[in-house]
Design a protein around this motif. Structure first.
Motif, PDB file in Angstrom:
ATOM      1  N   GLY A  79     144.660  -4.051  91.298  1.00  0.00           N
ATOM      2  CA  GLY A  79     145.668  -4.527  91.057  1.00  0.00           C
ATOM      3  C   GLY A  79     145.834  -6.128  90.980  1.00  0.00           C
ATOM      4  N   ALA A  80     145.532  -6.152  92.544  1.00  0.00           N
ATOM      5  CA  ALA A  80     145.498  -7.533  93.036  1.00  0.00           C
ATOM      6  C   ALA A  80     144.113  -8.018  93.137  1.00  0.00           C
ATOM      7  CB  ALA A  80     145.459  -7.785  94.904  1.00  0.00           C
ATOM      8  N   GLY A  81     143.829  -7.577  92.597  1.00  0.00           N
ATOM      9  CA  GLY A  81     141.700  -8.346  92.058  1.00  0.00           C
ATOM     10  C   GLY A  81     142.575  -9.023  90.982  1.00  0.00           C
ATOM     11  N   ARG A  82     142.539  -7.662  89.594  1.00  0.00           N
ATOM     12  CA  ARG A  82     143.444  -8.715  88.233  1.00  0.00           C
ATOM     13  C   ARG A  82     144.420  -9.838  88.951  1.00  0.00           C
ATOM     14  NH1 ARG A  82     145.042  -2.968  85.986  1.00  0.00           N
ATOM     15  NH2 ARG A  82     142.160  -1.559  86.096  1.00  0.00           N
ATOM     16  N   ASP A  83     145.280  -9.761  89.534  1.00  0.00           N
ATOM     17  CA  ASP A  83     145.593 -10.655  89.608  1.00  0.00           C
ATOM     18  C   ASP A  83     145.420 -11.862  89.633  1.00  0.00           C
ATOM     19  OD1 ASP A  83     147.708  -9.617  88.850  1.00  0.00           O
ATOM     20  OD2 ASP A  83     148.833  -8.877  90.970  1.00  0.00           O
ATOM     21  N   MET A  84     144.061 -11.942  90.998  1.00  0.00           N
ATOM     22  CA  MET A  84     143.262 -12.927  91.479  1.00  0.00           C
ATOM     23  C   MET A  84     142.299 -13.193  89.986  1.00  0.00           C
ATOM     24  SD  MET A  84     142.848 -12.059  95.139  1.00  0.00           S
ATOM     25  CE  MET A  84     141.982 -13.662  95.517  1.00  0.00           C
ATOM     26  N   GLN A  85     141.884 -12.145  89.298  1.00  0.00           N
ATOM     27  CA  GLN A  85     141.299 -13.263  88.779  1.00  0.00           C
ATOM     28  C   GLN A  85     141.792 -13.776  87.373  1.00  0.00           C
ATOM     29  OE1 GLN A  85     139.473  -9.951  86.699  1.00  0.00           O
ATOM     30  NE2 GLN A  85     137.850 -11.176  85.250  1.00  0.00           N
ATOM     31  N   SER A  86     142.946 -13.325  87.386  1.00  0.00           N
ATOM     32  CA  SER A  86     143.727 -14.013  85.985  1.00  0.00           C
ATOM     33  C   SER A  86     143.597 -15.319  86.349  1.00  0.00           C
ATOM     34  CB  SER A  86     145.307 -13.141  85.831  1.00  0.00           C
ATOM     35  OG  SER A  86     144.704 -11.843  85.272  1.00  0.00           O
ATOM     36  N   ALA A  87     145.111 -15.505  87.656  1.00  0.00           N
ATOM     37  CA  ALA A  87     144.582 -17.110  88.302  1.00  0.00           C
ATOM     38  C   ALA A  87     143.664 -17.753  88.513  1.00  0.00           C
ATOM     39  CB  ALA A  87     145.728 -16.714  90.234  1.00  0.00           C
ATOM     40  N   GLY A  88     142.286 -17.366  88.927  1.00  0.00           N
ATOM     41  CA  GLY A  88     141.009 -18.376  88.515  1.00  0.00           C
ATOM     42  C   GLY A  88     140.973 -18.836  87.060  1.00  0.00           C
ATOM     43  N   GLN A  89     141.634 -17.499  85.799  1.00  0.00           N
ATOM     44  CA  GLN A  89     141.144 -17.993  84.991  1.00  0.00           C
ATOM     45  C   GLN A  89     141.881 -19.129  84.027  1.00  0.00           C
ATOM     46  OE1 GLN A  89     140.931 -14.167  82.684  1.00  0.00           O
ATOM     47  NE2 GLN A  89     139.015 -13.939  82.796  1.00  0.00           N
ATOM     48  N   ALA A  90     143.207 -18.723  84.647  1.00  0.00           N
ATOM     49  CA  ALA A  90     144.348 -20.128  84.356  1.00  0.00           C
ATOM     50  C   ALA A  90     143.505 -21.552  85.123  1.00  0.00           C
ATOM     51  CB  ALA A  90     145.199 -19.303  84.890  1.00  0.00           C
ATOM     52  N   ILE A  91     143.416 -21.116  86.350  1.00  0.00           N
ATOM     53  CA  ILE A  91     142.814 -22.101  87.059  1.00  0.00           C
ATOM     54  C   ILE A  91     141.447 -23.805  86.264  1.00  0.00           C
ATOM     55  CG2 ILE A  91     141.774 -23.114  89.148  1.00  0.00           C
ATOM     56  CD1 ILE A  91     144.089 -21.588  90.376  1.00  0.00           C
ATOM     57  N   THR A  92     140.617 -22.412  85.896  1.00  0.00           N
ATOM     58  CA  THR A  92     139.270 -22.549  85.231  1.00  0.00           C
ATOM     59  C   THR A  92     140.100 -23.565  83.355  1.00  0.00           C
ATOM     60  OG1 THR A  92     138.274 -21.062  86.339  1.00  0.00           O
ATOM     61  CG2 THR A  92     137.608 -22.105  83.883  1.00  0.00           C
ATOM     62  N   ARG A  93     140.947 -22.762  82.829  1.00  0.00           N
ATOM     63  CA  ARG A  93     141.194 -23.564  82.177  1.00  0.00           C
ATOM     64  C   ARG A  93     141.883 -24.649  82.154  1.00  0.00           C
ATOM     65  NH1 ARG A  93     143.351 -18.075  80.818  1.00  0.00           N
ATOM     66  NH2 ARG A  93     144.865 -18.383  81.847  1.00  0.00           N
ATOM     67  N   GLU A  94     142.514 -24.843  82.707  1.00  0.00           N
ATOM     68  CA  GLU A  94     143.662 -26.425  83.208  1.00  0.00           C
ATOM     69  C   GLU A  94     142.452 -27.000  83.576  1.00  0.00           C
ATOM     70  OE1 GLU A  94     146.636 -26.699  82.547  1.00  0.00           O
ATOM     71  OE2 GLU A  94     147.062 -25.194  82.133  1.00  0.00           O
ATOM     72  N   SER A  95     141.846 -26.901  84.793  1.00  0.00           N
ATOM     73  CA  SER A  95     140.832 -27.836  84.392  1.00  0.00           C
ATOM     74  C   SER A  95     140.076 -27.945  83.576  1.00  0.00           C
ATOM     75  CB  SER A  95     139.972 -27.291  86.174  1.00  0.00           C
ATOM     76  OG  SER A  95     138.906 -26.508  85.560  1.00  0.00           O
TER      77      SER A  95
END
Length: 47
Positions: free
Chosen positions: A24-40
């Motif tokens: 679950g923590a891995g999924r949360d981190m992956q979602s956060a990374g995807q959000a950062i990628t989209r924003e950048s």
């Protein structure tokens, strides 16, 4: 020997719960990374 047989199922359940927590923590981190990628990408396209 009997004590080991009593403790083994408890340890197995704890290990299973830990795996689910880490997954679950891995999924949360992956979602956060995807959000950062989209924003950048949006910030770069706006330049």
């Amino acid at each position: 020997m009997r004590r080991i047989l009593r403790v083994t199922p408890v340890l197995a359940l704890l290990a299973l719960a830990a795996c689910q927590t880490v997954q679950g923590a891995g999924r949360d981190m992956q979602s956060a990374g995807q959000a950062i990628t989209r924003e950048s990408q949006e910030a770069q396209s706006g330049l």
